[in-house]
Design an enzyme around this catalytic site. Structure first.
Site, PDB file in Angstrom:
ATOM      1  N   CYS A 130       0.832  -1.204   0.000  1.00 12.57           N
ATOM      2  CA  CYS A 130       0.000   0.000   0.000  1.00 12.57           C
ATOM      3  C   CYS A 130       0.866   1.253   0.000  1.00 12.57           C
ATOM      4  CB  CYS A 130      -0.925  -0.009   1.217  1.00 12.57           C
ATOM      5  SG  CYS A 130      -1.933   1.469   1.335  1.00 12.57           S
ATOM      6  N   CYS A 133      -0.525   4.146   2.127  1.00 10.31           N
ATOM      7  CA  CYS A 133      -0.361   3.985   3.582  1.00 10.31           C
ATOM      8  C   CYS A 133       1.097   4.172   4.001  1.00 10.31           C
ATOM      9  CB  CYS A 133      -0.786   2.599   4.047  1.00 10.31           C
ATOM     10  SG  CYS A 133      -2.186   1.899   3.201  1.00 10.31           S
ATOM     11  N   ASP A 134       2.027   3.612   3.239  1.00  7.44           N
ATOM     12  CA  ASP A 134       3.415   3.518   3.709  1.00  7.44           C
ATOM     13  C   ASP A 134       4.407   4.401   2.954  1.00  7.44           C
ATOM     14  OD1 ASP A 134       2.532   1.600   5.479  1.00  7.44           O
ATOM     15  OD2 ASP A 134       2.959  -0.065   4.128  1.00  7.44           O
TER      16      ASP A 134
END
Ligand code: NAP
Length: 299
Positions: A130, A133-134
């Site tokens: 992701c 997200c990261d």
């Protein structure tokens, strides 16, 4: 003693939460069960530009808005892992058993794994599925994205604005994703295309250090990277229903897109056999499944 609900929805992605929205607005007693976090795959999409009348909304905001909408209506959401459903419409989780008058399965899909050594071990230590997200953990660093679909292309674009270098690794020399993303990527100086290649190994002990890629002529190259974003598509996760529900290649079969082979058990979203897995079709499925479930409950 069972906890009884009108409708139990398995999965809190866009399909499941939309089903909940329709059921709650019809004054039904709804339980949503979710194993991980609400939102499903859409939280991985930085910008949604093909949802009618909401251009530019992020997947994260979309999921949050929908979650707020259903919890404001009094929806019960429990973060428990469903381990099976039974003939009598009971849903068994890792914590409890619940009973429904009907069940909607909206379990979506999960990220496909590369299945190479160290992949599992280095998740969260350089390996991610992701970028939204990261990605921020890799600001100013060197990353690679693997895949050739829209997710990989969008991830590479997103990361190219954060990272020093982005290697885009794809097993063919044509992309499955949209041309406009490929064109945008070609204009970026810090994006490097590695085509006709796959990842042979992910290297590192405590954290990701490098990947070794191999091309179609068996030529190998090891590239030092800080982050690897794997975006090679999704697979359904329906084995737990296999005792009761008919599957086709892991996806739930439905003749009309709503009913499964079992009375009062319905399906919605990406987890069913269908041609187009999009946010628009997921929310459509959710609304139809809830409406049909309610109608058949009252018949
Ligand atoms: P996808 O379209 O299924 O693409 C998966 C990619 O990974 C393909 O390029 C495939 O290669 C490659 N791949 C699969 N297995 C592999 C393996 N074992 N090793 C190496 N490469 C592998 O998946 P997605 O990109 O996640 O997209 C899923 C759906 O969501 C699509 O319908 C997509 O259009 C949609 N989506 C839409 C948007 C948007 O509209 N903004 C954004 C994201 C996703 P091949 O091409 O060679 O098969």
């Amino acid at each position: 003693m069972f906890n009884m609900y009108d409708i139990i929805i398995v999965g809190a992605g866009p399909a499941g939460m939309t089903a909940a929205l329709y059921a709650l607005r019809a004054n039904k007693n709804v339980l949503v069960l979710e194993a991980k976090v609400y939102g499903g795959q859409i939280i991985n999409t930085p910008v949604i530009d093909n949802y009618p009348a909401a251009p530019g909304i992020s997947g994260f905001d979309f999921a949050n808005n929908l979650y707020k909408q259903i919890t404001d209506l009094g929806c019960t959401i429990k973060f428990e892992t469903v381990i099976g459903i039974e003939e009598d419409l009971s849903v068994v989780t890792n914590k409890e058993t619940y009973k429904g008058k009907s069940i909607i399965i909206a379990t979506g899909v999960e990220n496909r794994k590369l299945n190479v050594e160290n992949e599992e071990k280095l998740i969260g230590k350089g390996v991610s599925y992701c970028a939204t997200c990261d990605g921020h953990f890799y600001k100013g660093k060197v990353v690679a994205v693997n895949g050739g679909g829209n997710t990989a292309l969008e991830d590479a674009l997103y990361l190219s604005n954060l990272c020093n270098d982005v290697y885009l690794i794809h097993r063919r020399d044509e992309f499955r994703g949209e041309e406009k993303y490929v064109d945008e990527l070609k204009l970026k100086d810090n994006v490097h295309f590695i085509l006709n290649s796959t990842i042979k190994s992910i290297n590192g002990t405590d954290k990701l250090e490098s990947i070794t890629v191999i091309d179609k002529g068996n030529k190998e190259e090891t590239i030092n990277i800080d982050g690897l974003f794997i975006a090679i598509g999704q697979t359904p996760n329906n084995e737990i229903f296999g005792n009761l529900i008919e599957l086709e290649n892991g996806y739930i079969k439905s003749n009309d897109g709503v009913h499964t082979n079992k009375d009062k058990i319905y399906v919605a979203g990406d987890t069913r056999v269908k041609d187009l897995r999009q946010l628009t079709t997921a929310v459509s499925d959710g609304s139809i499944a809830a409406t049909v479930a309610i109608k058949e409950m009252e018949d």
